[in-house]
Write a protein that holds these residues in place. Structure first.
Motif, PDB file in Angstrom:
ATOM      1  N   GLU A 462       0.820  -1.204   0.000  1.00  0.00           N
ATOM      2  CA  GLU A 462       0.000   0.000   0.000  1.00  0.00           C
ATOM      3  C   GLU A 462       0.862   1.264   0.000  1.00  0.00           C
ATOM      4  OE1 GLU A 462      -3.381   2.329   2.641  1.00  0.00           O
ATOM      5  OE2 GLU A 462      -2.622   0.388   3.312  1.00  0.00           O
ATOM      6  N   GLY A 463       1.806   1.344   0.917  1.00  0.00           N
ATOM      7  CA  GLY A 463       2.632   2.537   0.998  1.00  0.00           C
ATOM      8  C   GLY A 463       3.509   2.715  -0.220  1.00  0.00           C
ATOM      9  N   SER A 466       1.380   3.871  -3.176  1.00  0.00           N
ATOM     10  CA  SER A 466       0.947   5.258  -2.977  1.00  0.00           C
ATOM     11  C   SER A 466       2.087   6.229  -3.240  1.00  0.00           C
ATOM     12  CB  SER A 466       0.410   5.443  -1.555  1.00  0.00           C
ATOM     13  OG  SER A 466      -0.706   4.613  -1.333  1.00  0.00           O
ATOM     14  N   ASN A 467       3.276   5.897  -2.743  1.00  0.00           N
ATOM     15  CA  ASN A 467       4.436   6.764  -2.966  1.00  0.00           C
ATOM     16  C   ASN A 467       4.760   6.882  -4.446  1.00  0.00           C
ATOM     17  OD1 ASN A 467       4.743   7.208  -0.235  1.00  0.00           O
ATOM     18  ND2 ASN A 467       6.210   5.529   0.037  1.00  0.00           N
ATOM     19  N   LEU A 469       2.739   6.367  -6.982  1.00  0.00           N
ATOM     20  CA  LEU A 469       1.688   7.107  -7.667  1.00  0.00           C
ATOM     21  C   LEU A 469       1.863   8.608  -7.469  1.00  0.00           C
ATOM     22  CD1 LEU A 469      -1.406   4.852  -6.901  1.00  0.00           C
ATOM     23  CD2 LEU A 469      -0.447   5.321  -9.157  1.00  0.00           C
ATOM     24  N   GLY A 470       2.304   8.985  -6.286  1.00  0.00           N
ATOM     25  CA  GLY A 470       2.535  10.408  -6.016  1.00  0.00           C
ATOM     26  C   GLY A 470       3.633  10.996  -6.873  1.00  0.00           C
ATOM     27  N   THR A 481      -6.328   6.260  -9.776  1.00  0.00           N
ATOM     28  CA  THR A 481      -6.013   4.996  -9.116  1.00  0.00           C
ATOM     29  C   THR A 481      -6.162   5.125  -7.607  1.00  0.00           C
ATOM     30  OG1 THR A 481      -4.474   4.442 -10.895  1.00  0.00           O
ATOM     31  CG2 THR A 481      -4.274   3.187  -8.853  1.00  0.00           C
ATOM     32  N   LEU A 482      -5.630   6.201  -7.039  1.00  0.00           N
ATOM     33  CA  LEU A 482      -5.752   6.429  -5.591  1.00  0.00           C
ATOM     34  C   LEU A 482      -7.216   6.620  -5.194  1.00  0.00           C
ATOM     35  CD1 LEU A 482      -2.676   8.768  -5.019  1.00  0.00           C
ATOM     36  CD2 LEU A 482      -2.949   6.418  -4.196  1.00  0.00           C
ATOM     37  N   GLU A 486      -9.427   4.385  -2.515  1.00  0.00           N
ATOM     38  CA  GLU A 486     -10.186   5.006  -1.427  1.00  0.00           C
ATOM     39  C   GLU A 486     -11.662   4.620  -1.496  1.00  0.00           C
ATOM     40  OE1 GLU A 486      -9.223   6.701   1.246  1.00  0.00           O
ATOM     41  OE2 GLU A 486      -7.195   6.204   0.602  1.00  0.00           O
TER      42      GLU A 486
END
Length: 644
Positions: A462-463, A466-467, A469-470, A481-482, A486
């Motif tokens: 997950e982390g 997310s990183n 994607l950022g 995607t994020l 959610e």
């Protein structure tokens, strides 16, 4: 061959038909056998070789070319079965086109080149070539950089097709603008540049070859010989040449074959079935059998092989009507064609009818042959729910398709349920699927490290995602995607998974994403169908988002991957040419299921012909009961062949 047209070789164990004897003793320099499926093409070519041997031709001056190792073994075995002594068979050159080209290149170049056989061995080179493209061109062009295994596999398939068709050797190619070549080839700028850099790394541009992969030897040899007549004189000179499965010819192998025939002014006999051309993705083209041979050798003689030794009269009549050609059976036994009907308005009706058909399966192997892998979703689910064991031939369970792994990963990540996916390698595959569909431009090293980390520590997914994607350069896709994660996270535990996944499908515009990821538009459509089918199955099962991972895990444990030894197997039609089964079941003979509307109509018809002619004892076809929705192939079947 001698002017005496009486057969001098008498085979053991078989009594040749009049058609076979005519081919065995034909006097023309170039003879093409127009054969039906199961009509003993390989045995007939063996008779042709045996006749030449019996008439005094030295085995060292004879060459037999095939396309696969299995075909090479089959021809060798047929020679032994009809009575050619083992010592003589060993002196014959029986080989694949690519192995033959490799041998010639070894003699011309004086070295034994490194050979990379598998995608796994080629993947690092493809990655390196893509890295070079990024470094050299990213500041000039918008590029689509995708380092996932699926993207690499698609690229390797593309480069094989490009070489097989000799696309880069087309007239005016070198003088065309880049844009003209892109339009001519029908490929993206990224793939075009990738292909050029890949070949540069291989050394094909300079002739300093670093390695060869499957089909590279044929491609390199044909390019080397080109218009160089003195160099072509260094080819081995054969008196007798035969070739099997000529319907799989592509431009490069056809040019090599014609060079060999002319080099020794050889007698040539080749067998093929123009109705079995289904590998156009690798450059195969019906025009070689229908036109190109006659253009090269206007005085050639065409001879038929009509009688099948695989299936009985009913099926022979059916495929003869389909292809509008003579088709008879040499067998006394029957091969009934059974047409079963289902209600196309009910999503589960076809698979339910399939399960019912299996209850009446006879002894031997039953094969469920699919138009493409998206059809496996309902078939596998129905077999699982019915407790019926099955194997898979040259394909994965739909649970391991990249698009399904992506949805599994999104749900697992959103529901913090990654530990439910107990296999470390599977978690790595899920990460890669997420990277592919999120269109994150990972480098090879980043992707490999991420797969390793997530395989060992599932909570990192997950982390990590997310990183990344950022930091993605595609911020619009990253945000979507994020947002999808959610959305899944905010659902209550008992929310139905099917409608939730349908919402994610729309949010992420997955159909458009597939068209960007996959080189082949047909594959992109298969992926979209697969996603729709998977979501529909989830909806019908009524599984909740919190039970989603466990439900899929239970199904995955029940799947048996087989090399074909199981009594019931599932396979895609494109993977089973040359195989046969006691009972063949063809599901989903419906409008836009089979044939598919955006595929070449002739190739689709050939695909159906190939599938139907795999059956030995029984063919079962499942089609909608509503005539308006039935596949057009149903109307072609003679009414007398249909049994309900």
């Amino acid at each position: 061959m001698s002017i005496d047209n009486t057969a001098q070789f008498a085979p053991k164990r078989i009594t040749p038909t009049s058609e076979q004897i005519a081919i065995q003793t034909a006097q023309k320099k170039v003879v093409l056998i127009d054969a039906n499926a199961g009509a003993a093409k390989t045995t007939t070519l063996a008779l042709r070789l045996a006749e030449a041997l019996h008439r005094g031709r030295p085995p060292e001056r004879m060459l037999a070319l095939v396309f696969t190792e299995a075909a090479r073994v089959a021809l060798r075995q047929r020679l032994l079965e009809i009575g050619v002594p083992l010592g003589v068979v060993k002196r014959l050159s029986i080989t694949t086109f690519d192995a033959f080209a490799t041998q010639v290149l070894r003699q011309l170049e004086g070295v034994q080149m490194a050979f990379l056989r598998s995608d796994e061995e080629l993947r690092p080179v493809a990655w390196e070539a893509l890295a070079v493209v990024s470094e050299k061109y990213a500041h000039r062009y918008p590029l689509e950089v995708n380092t996932t295994n699926a993207a690499i596999a698609e690229f390797l398939k593309l480069q094989l097709r490009t070489k097989a068709r000799l696309d880069f050797q087309a007239p005016d190619f070198d003088s065309n603008t880049l844009e003209d070549n892109l339009e001519m080839l029908g490929m993206s700028r990224t793939h075009y540049l990738w292909l050029r850099e890949y070949e540069a790394l291989r050394g094909a541009d300079t002739g300093e070859i670093a390695f060869r992969a499957p089909f590279d030897a044929t491609y390199d040899l044909v390019r080397m010989l080109g218009d160089d007549e003195p160099l072509r004189q260094q080819l081995p000179a054969y008196q007798i040449i035969v070739a099997d499965e000529l319907h799989d010819l592509n431009e490069a192998s056809f040019r090599l074959l014609t060079m060999l025939i002319r080099r020794g002014n050889a007698f040539f006999c080749g067998a093929g079935d123009k109705d079995q051309v289904i590998y156009t993705w690798s450059g195969a083209d019906h025009r070689f059998l229908r036109q190109r041979f006659e253009q090269e050798f206007p005085s050639l003689q065409r001879m038929p092989l009509t009688a099948s030794y695989r299936y009985g009269t009913e099926l022979a009549q059916a495929v003869g009507a389909l292809k509008n050609k003579a088709s008879v059976s040499a067998l006394a036994r029957a091969t009934p064609v059974e047409v079963l009907y289902y209600d196309h308005t009910q999503p589960q009706a076809c698979s339910a009818q399939l399960i019912a058909a299996l209850e009446h399966a006879q002894a031997g192997t039953t094969a469920i042959l699919l138009r493409d892998r998206d059809q496996a979703i309902r078939v596998e689910t129905a077999l699982f729910q019915s407790g019926i064991a099955y194997g898979l031939v040259d394909m994965n369970s739909y649970l391991l398709n990249q698009e399904v792994l992506m949805l599994r990963g999104m749900v697992a990540m959103a529901r913090k349920d990654l530990h439910a996916i107990t296999s470390g390698p599977r978690r790595g595959e899920i990460l890669e699927a997420l990277v592919a569909f999120a269109e994150i431009p990972f480098t090879r090293a980043q992707l490999q490290q991420a797969r390793t980390d997530v395989a060992n520590y599932p909570e990192l997914l997950e982390g990590f995602l997310s990183n990344q994607l950022g930091k993605s350069t595609n911020q619009d896709k990253a945000a979507l995607t994020l947002a999808a994660v959610e959305y899944l996270r905010d659902l209550p535990p008992d929310a139905p998974a099917g409608p939730a996944l349908q919402h994610v499908f729309a949010m992420l515009q997955l159909e458009q994403t597939a068209r960007r990821i996959y080189v082949d538009p047909a594959q992109a459509r298969v992926v979209a169908r697969s996603l729709h089918g998977f979501i529909a199955v989830c909806t019908e099962a009524g599984v909740a988002v919190d039970g989603f991972a466990g439900w899929l895990g239970e199904m995955e444990e029940a799947v048996t991957v087989s090399t074909g030894k199981a009594k019931l197997v599932i396979a895609c039609i494109d993977q089973i040419k040359g195989l046969e089964y006691n009972h063949v079941i063809l599901p989903y003979l419906a409008v836009d299921e089979f044939p598919r509307s955006k595929s070449d109509p002739l190739e689709e018809e050939n695909r159906f012909y190939v599938a139907a002619t795999r059956a030995r004892d029984r063919l079962t076809i499942l089609t909608p009961q509503d005539l308006a929705y039935q596949s057009r192939y149903i109307a072609v079947l003679p009414p007398a062949t249909r049994k309900r």
